[in-house]
Design a protein around this motif. Structure first.
Motif, PDB file in Angstrom:
ATOM      1  N   GLY A  86       3.402  -1.883  13.271  1.00  0.00           N
ATOM      2  CA  GLY A  86       4.628  -1.196  12.862  1.00  0.00           C
ATOM      3  C   GLY A  86       4.294  -0.070  11.903  1.00  0.00           C
ATOM      4  O   GLY A  86       3.253  -0.090  11.233  1.00  0.00           O
ATOM      5  N   LEU A  87       5.197   0.905  11.848  1.00  0.00           N
ATOM      6  CA  LEU A  87       4.976   2.072  11.000  1.00  0.00           C
ATOM      7  C   LEU A  87       6.148   2.255  10.059  1.00  0.00           C
ATOM      8  O   LEU A  87       7.303   2.127  10.480  1.00  0.00           O
ATOM      9  CB  LEU A  87       4.862   3.339  11.862  1.00  0.00           C
ATOM     10  CG  LEU A  87       3.899   3.239  13.051  1.00  0.00           C
ATOM     11  CD1 LEU A  87       4.075   4.417  13.971  1.00  0.00           C
ATOM     12  CD2 LEU A  87       2.472   3.184  12.542  1.00  0.00           C
ATOM     13  N   LEU A  88       5.837   2.519   8.816  1.00  0.00           N
ATOM     14  CA  LEU A  88       6.904   2.802   7.851  1.00  0.00           C
ATOM     15  C   LEU A  88       6.515   4.050   7.074  1.00  0.00           C
ATOM     16  O   LEU A  88       5.656   3.991   6.189  1.00  0.00           O
ATOM     17  CB  LEU A  88       7.086   1.617   6.886  1.00  0.00           C
ATOM     18  CG  LEU A  88       8.134   1.848   5.799  1.00  0.00           C
ATOM     19  CD1 LEU A  88       9.527   1.903   6.400  1.00  0.00           C
ATOM     20  CD2 LEU A  88       8.063   0.749   4.752  1.00  0.00           C
ATOM     21  N   SER A 105      -2.029   2.970   4.132  1.00  0.00           N
ATOM     22  CA  SER A 105      -1.071   4.049   3.888  1.00  0.00           C
ATOM     23  C   SER A 105      -1.835   5.352   3.674  1.00  0.00           C
ATOM     24  O   SER A 105      -2.818   5.378   2.935  1.00  0.00           O
ATOM     25  CB  SER A 105      -0.227   3.751   2.649  1.00  0.00           C
ATOM     26  OG  SER A 105       0.480   2.543   2.846  1.00  0.00           O
ATOM     27  N   GLY A 165       2.787   4.700   6.513  1.00  0.00           N
ATOM     28  CA  GLY A 165       2.449   3.282   6.306  1.00  0.00           C
ATOM     29  C   GLY A 165       2.205   2.630   7.653  1.00  0.00           C
ATOM     30  O   GLY A 165       3.054   2.690   8.547  1.00  0.00           O
ATOM     31  N   ILE A 166       1.039   2.028   7.804  1.00  0.00           N
ATOM     32  CA  ILE A 166       0.655   1.469   9.110  1.00  0.00           C
ATOM     33  C   ILE A 166       0.217   0.017   8.938  1.00  0.00           C
ATOM     34  O   ILE A 166      -0.681  -0.278   8.150  1.00  0.00           O
ATOM     35  CB  ILE A 166      -0.511   2.282   9.717  1.00  0.00           C
ATOM     36  CG1 ILE A 166      -0.124   3.756   9.819  1.00  0.00           C
ATOM     37  CG2 ILE A 166      -0.921   1.721  11.088  1.00  0.00           C
ATOM     38  CD1 ILE A 166      -1.258   4.677  10.228  1.00  0.00           C
ATOM     39  N   TRP A 172       7.230  -7.224   5.674  1.00  0.00           N
ATOM     40  CA  TRP A 172       6.110  -7.180   6.630  1.00  0.00           C
ATOM     41  C   TRP A 172       5.105  -8.257   6.248  1.00  0.00           C
ATOM     42  O   TRP A 172       4.545  -8.226   5.157  1.00  0.00           O
ATOM     43  CB  TRP A 172       5.456  -5.793   6.603  1.00  0.00           C
ATOM     44  CG  TRP A 172       4.409  -5.618   7.675  1.00  0.00           C
ATOM     45  CD1 TRP A 172       3.057  -5.626   7.496  1.00  0.00           C
ATOM     46  CD2 TRP A 172       4.634  -5.414   9.087  1.00  0.00           C
ATOM     47  NE1 TRP A 172       2.427  -5.443   8.696  1.00  0.00           N
ATOM     48  CE2 TRP A 172       3.370  -5.303   9.685  1.00  0.00           C
ATOM     49  CE3 TRP A 172       5.773  -5.306   9.882  1.00  0.00           C
ATOM     50  CZ2 TRP A 172       3.210  -5.102  11.055  1.00  0.00           C
ATOM     51  CZ3 TRP A 172       5.611  -5.100  11.247  1.00  0.00           C
ATOM     52  CH2 TRP A 172       4.338  -4.998  11.820  1.00  0.00           C
ATOM     53  N   ARG A 206      10.409  -1.854   8.224  1.00  0.00           N
ATOM     54  CA  ARG A 206      11.524  -0.951   8.457  1.00  0.00           C
ATOM     55  C   ARG A 206      12.847  -1.622   8.122  1.00  0.00           C
ATOM     56  O   ARG A 206      12.954  -2.846   8.180  1.00  0.00           O
ATOM     57  CB  ARG A 206      11.523  -0.596   9.938  1.00  0.00           C
ATOM     58  CG  ARG A 206      11.724   0.847  10.262  1.00  0.00           C
ATOM     59  CD  ARG A 206      11.117   1.179  11.615  1.00  0.00           C
ATOM     60  NE  ARG A 206      11.526   0.293  12.699  1.00  0.00           N
ATOM     61  CZ  ARG A 206      12.635   0.428  13.407  1.00  0.00           C
ATOM     62  NH1 ARG A 206      13.493   1.396  13.133  1.00  0.00           N
ATOM     63  NH2 ARG A 206      12.903  -0.390  14.397  1.00  0.00           N
ATOM     64  N   THR A 261       0.848  -1.213   0.000  1.00  0.00           N
ATOM     65  CA  THR A 261       0.000   0.000   0.000  1.00  0.00           C
ATOM     66  C   THR A 261       0.877   1.256   0.000  1.00  0.00           C
ATOM     67  O   THR A 261       0.487   2.280  -0.552  1.00  0.00           O
ATOM     68  CB  THR A 261      -0.942   0.030   1.226  1.00  0.00           C
ATOM     69  OG1 THR A 261      -0.163  -0.096   2.411  1.00  0.00           O
ATOM     70  CG2 THR A 261      -1.985  -1.059   1.154  1.00  0.00           C
ATOM     71  N   ASN A 262       2.062   1.172   0.612  1.00  0.00           N
ATOM     72  CA  ASN A 262       2.960   2.336   0.586  1.00  0.00           C
ATOM     73  C   ASN A 262       3.373   2.670  -0.846  1.00  0.00           C
ATOM     74  O   ASN A 262       3.438   3.831  -1.233  1.00  0.00           O
ATOM     75  CB  ASN A 262       4.221   2.057   1.416  1.00  0.00           C
ATOM     76  CG  ASN A 262       4.106   2.623   2.819  1.00  0.00           C
ATOM     77  OD1 ASN A 262       3.013   2.691   3.368  1.00  0.00           O
ATOM     78  ND2 ASN A 262       5.217   3.024   3.409  1.00  0.00           N
ATOM     79  N   TYR A 312      -3.613  -3.171   6.619  1.00  0.00           N
ATOM     80  CA  TYR A 312      -2.440  -2.621   5.925  1.00  0.00           C
ATOM     81  C   TYR A 312      -2.925  -1.320   5.298  1.00  0.00           C
ATOM     82  O   TYR A 312      -3.831  -1.362   4.438  1.00  0.00           O
ATOM     83  CB  TYR A 312      -1.929  -3.573   4.841  1.00  0.00           C
ATOM     84  CG  TYR A 312      -1.877  -5.006   5.326  1.00  0.00           C
ATOM     85  CD1 TYR A 312      -0.991  -5.391   6.327  1.00  0.00           C
ATOM     86  CD2 TYR A 312      -2.754  -5.968   4.812  1.00  0.00           C
ATOM     87  CE1 TYR A 312      -0.984  -6.685   6.809  1.00  0.00           C
ATOM     88  CE2 TYR A 312      -2.744  -7.268   5.280  1.00  0.00           C
ATOM     89  CZ  TYR A 312      -1.860  -7.618   6.280  1.00  0.00           C
ATOM     90  OH  TYR A 312      -1.872  -8.900   6.769  1.00  0.00           O
ATOM     91  N   ASP A 347       7.363   1.202  17.173  1.00  0.00           N
ATOM     92  CA  ASP A 347       6.709  -0.100  17.328  1.00  0.00           C
ATOM     93  C   ASP A 347       5.600   0.017  18.362  1.00  0.00           C
ATOM     94  O   ASP A 347       5.779   0.654  19.387  1.00  0.00           O
ATOM     95  CB  ASP A 347       7.700  -1.157  17.838  1.00  0.00           C
ATOM     96  CG  ASP A 347       8.734  -1.524  16.786  1.00  0.00           C
ATOM     97  OD1 ASP A 347       8.555  -1.118  15.619  1.00  0.00           O
ATOM     98  OD2 ASP A 347       9.702  -2.215  17.140  1.00  0.00           O
TER      99      ASP A 347
HETATM  100  C1  BTN Z   1       7.971  -2.052  10.632  1.00  0.00           C
HETATM  101  O1  BTN Z   1       8.903  -2.724  10.181  1.00  0.00           O
HETATM  102  O2  BTN Z   1       7.742  -2.008  11.841  1.00  0.00           O
HETATM  103  C2  BTN Z   1       7.094  -1.256   9.710  1.00  0.00           C
HETATM  104  C3  BTN Z   1       5.975  -2.063   9.125  1.00  0.00           C
HETATM  105  C4  BTN Z   1       5.061  -1.267   8.225  1.00  0.00           C
HETATM  106  C5  BTN Z   1       4.056  -2.133   7.508  1.00  0.00           C
HETATM  107  C6  BTN Z   1       3.009  -1.338   6.774  1.00  0.00           C
HETATM  108  S1  BTN Z   1       1.688  -2.335   6.196  1.00  0.00           S
HETATM  109  C7  BTN Z   1       1.063  -0.999   5.287  1.00  0.00           C
HETATM  110  C8  BTN Z   1       2.243  -0.285   4.679  1.00  0.00           C
HETATM  111  N1  BTN Z   1       2.619  -0.906   3.405  1.00  0.00           N
HETATM  112  C9  BTN Z   1       3.798  -1.489   3.474  1.00  0.00           C
HETATM  113  O3  BTN Z   1       4.332  -2.107   2.536  1.00  0.00           O
HETATM  114  N2  BTN Z   1       4.344  -1.339   4.688  1.00  0.00           N
HETATM  115  C10 BTN Z   1       3.480  -0.556   5.555  1.00  0.00           C
END
Ligand code: BTN
Length: 337
Positions: A203-205, A151, A221-222, A140, A135, A106-107, A149, A193
């Motif tokens: 997790g957040l990216l 964004s 990204g959540i 993920w 991250r 989704t990111n 999932y 985290d």
């Molecule tokens: C982490 O490693 O803690 C971050 C994880 C982030 C995952 C989310 S899911 C929605 C969005 N799309 C992705 O590909 N990654 C983020």
């Protein structure tokens, strides 16, 4: 986009299906006659029946009562735009919702849309991801139908050096959403985290496009593990992961969670634009577990030991070394000693 059988290009229901659902909702569990449905939709009774069947295929439980009509008994826990929008008034976040059955990441989708000029607050959601990004180049885990999932595209009027503030804002929003939809007590582990007991639940990216002095956009990204079960986690996860279901012992409605999360993001972002980083920072500090604790931070081959003292304007963790010096840490994995 996979499986378009009753969905439009943005993953939403086709207009006629939307009309049926709207009518059912207006009637609040009452029976709606086939005649009324065909009158409002301006289609034949046979066409109404066809749409009822396609909604049932998606998981809507619609009862057919002979010679009286239809009644909506239950909606599926599917992340469809019109379901997420039920009862929500958004200031910015979620004014446009795009939902996929499955996508790469989704990111990636949101980043591309933002480059093409998508408006602030656009949200991209997928039931499953083929290459969910974590991250530090990690993967993920993104099995379909159990988690969230999502964004979100933001265009904040701040300097690129302040972008991490939005990561803190999204962590607070996820913590709020968990606290409002479950009886669990999540805490935030720096930098981004969301933990329950010893397991990572979300997790957040956040990814950004910027020039020296200006942010073009940020994609928040959540990923939240909602109803994932033990067998769906890979054995080789370096950090113990968990889900809301595993911690609370009962399934959590993904729709309710998504509504709560988007609501929290909308409120927090509005406060952020009006009052700055202060309120977000305060709530982040109240919800985090590292302050005053002895920590070890590892990043690639390096390691740092000290006491966590706070976070600064740029999101760096302030760590006091044994000799009293304060060090700013911008990235790494924290272990509480
Ligand atoms: C982490 O490693 O803690 C971050 C994880 C982030 C995952 C989310 S899911 C929605 C969005 N799309 C992705 O590909 N990654 C983020």
């Amino acid at each position: 986009m996979k499986d378009l059988f009753t969905l439009n290009e943005e993953g939403g229901l086709r207009t006629l299906d939307q009309q049926i659902l709207r009518l059912f909702r207006e009637k609040r569990a009452e029976i709606v006659s086939g005649e009324e449905l065909s009158g409002v939709m301006q289609v034949s009774r046979t066409a109404v029946w066809k749409h009822i069947k396609s909604l049932r295929k998606l998981g809507y439980r619609i009862e057919a009562i002979p010679s009286r009509g239809y009644r909506l008994v239950a909606a599926p826990d599917l992340l469809l735009p019109e379901e997420i929008a039920v009862g929500r008034q958004s200031l910015r976040i979620g004014r446009r919702l795009i939902c996929f059955r499955e996508t790469g990441s989704t990111n990636e989708v949101a980043f591309k849309l933002a480059e093409e000029g998508a408006e602030e607050g656009t949200v991209v959601i997928a039931e499953g991801q083929r290459r969910g990004k974590g991250r530090l180049g990690r993967k993920w885990e993104s099995p379909a139908g159990v988690n969230l999932y999502c964004s979100v595209i933001l265009r904040p009027p701040i300097l690129p050096t302040r972008a991490a503030q939005l990561t803190f804002l999204s962590a607070v929003a996820v913590a709020r959403a968990i606290a409002t939809t479950t009886a669990l007590r999540p805490f935030i582990k720096w930098p981004n985290d969301l933990m329950i007991n010893d397991g990572k639940v979300a997790g957040l990216l956040n990814e950004m496009s910027a020039e020296t002095e200006k942010i073009n956009f940020i994609v928040l990204g959540i990923g939240v593990n909602i109803n994932m079960v033990r067998e769906q986690f890979p054995d080789d996860l370096r950090h113990p992961a968990t889900s809301l279901f595993l911690e609370g012992g009962k399934a959590v409605s993904r729709l309710e969670f998504t509504r709560a999360l988007l609501g929290a993001l909308d409120d927090l972002y509005d406060t952020y634009l009006k009052n700055g980083y202060g309120p977000v920072r305060e709530e982040w500090l109240a919800r985090c577990n590292v302050l005053g604790r002895q920590v070890r931070i590892t990043f690639q081959e390096s390691e740092l030991l000290g006491t966590a003292k706070g976070i600064d304007e740029e999101g760096a963790l302030l760590v006091q070394r044994p000799d009293g010096r304060i060090e700013r840490v911008l990235a790494g994995d924290v272990t509480i000693l």
